[in-house]
Design a protein around this motif. Structure first.
Motif, PDB file in Angstrom:
ATOM      1  N   ARG A  48     172.115  60.149  22.115  1.00  0.00           N
ATOM      2  CA  ARG A  48     171.649  59.238  21.064  1.00  0.00           C
ATOM      3  C   ARG A  48     170.162  59.446  20.819  1.00  0.00           C
ATOM      4  O   ARG A  48     169.420  59.876  21.700  1.00  0.00           O
ATOM      5  CB  ARG A  48     171.913  57.792  21.464  1.00  0.00           C
ATOM      6  N   ALA A  49     169.745  59.079  19.623  1.00  0.00           N
ATOM      7  CA  ALA A  49     168.341  59.242  19.234  1.00  0.00           C
ATOM      8  C   ALA A  49     167.408  58.498  20.181  1.00  0.00           C
ATOM      9  O   ALA A  49     166.326  58.999  20.514  1.00  0.00           O
ATOM     10  CB  ALA A  49     168.142  58.763  17.801  1.00  0.00           C
ATOM     11  N   GLU A  50     167.819  57.329  20.642  1.00  0.00           N
ATOM     12  CA  GLU A  50     166.989  56.529  21.544  1.00  0.00           C
ATOM     13  C   GLU A  50     166.666  57.302  22.829  1.00  0.00           C
ATOM     14  O   GLU A  50     165.529  57.319  23.295  1.00  0.00           O
ATOM     15  CB  GLU A  50     167.694  55.216  21.887  1.00  0.00           C
ATOM     16  N   MET A  53     164.265  60.227  22.082  1.00  0.00           N
ATOM     17  CA  MET A  53     162.891  59.752  21.899  1.00  0.00           C
ATOM     18  C   MET A  53     162.236  59.449  23.248  1.00  0.00           C
ATOM     19  O   MET A  53     161.053  59.753  23.468  1.00  0.00           O
ATOM     20  CB  MET A  53     162.865  58.533  20.980  1.00  0.00           C
ATOM     21  N   VAL A  63     160.009  65.547  19.387  1.00  0.00           N
ATOM     22  CA  VAL A  63     161.467  65.445  19.267  1.00  0.00           C
ATOM     23  C   VAL A  63     162.050  66.700  18.632  1.00  0.00           C
ATOM     24  O   VAL A  63     163.084  67.205  19.076  1.00  0.00           O
ATOM     25  CB  VAL A  63     161.869  64.187  18.475  1.00  0.00           C
TER      26      VAL A  63
END
Length: 68
Positions: A48-50, A53, A63
């Motif tokens: 996931r993007a979270e 990051m 990123v």
């Protein structure tokens, strides 16, 4: 829309360059088990993007470094 995919080799290499173990990254990102991080790096679990990051900051990489 871009077809960029996360480069799993870069993900693993960035962790190794930062001299961090799977367990250390799990602790730093809030996961209970090192196996979760291993599954991210092997591609058997969706990233996931979270998470991306968080590790971007931990590994001191932008990123976009993790994408082909």
């Amino acid at each position: 829309m871009s077809d960029s995919k996360i480069n799993l080799t870069k993900l693993r290499n960035a962790r190794e360059e930062a001299n961090l173990t799977l367990k250390e990254v799990a602790d730093m990102t809030g996961f209970k088990a090192a196996g979760t991080i291993s599954r991210f790096e092997s591609g058997s679990r969706c990233i996931r993007a979270e998470y991306l990051m968080k590790v971007s900051k931990i590994y001191k990489k932008p990123v976009d470094y993790f994408f082909d």
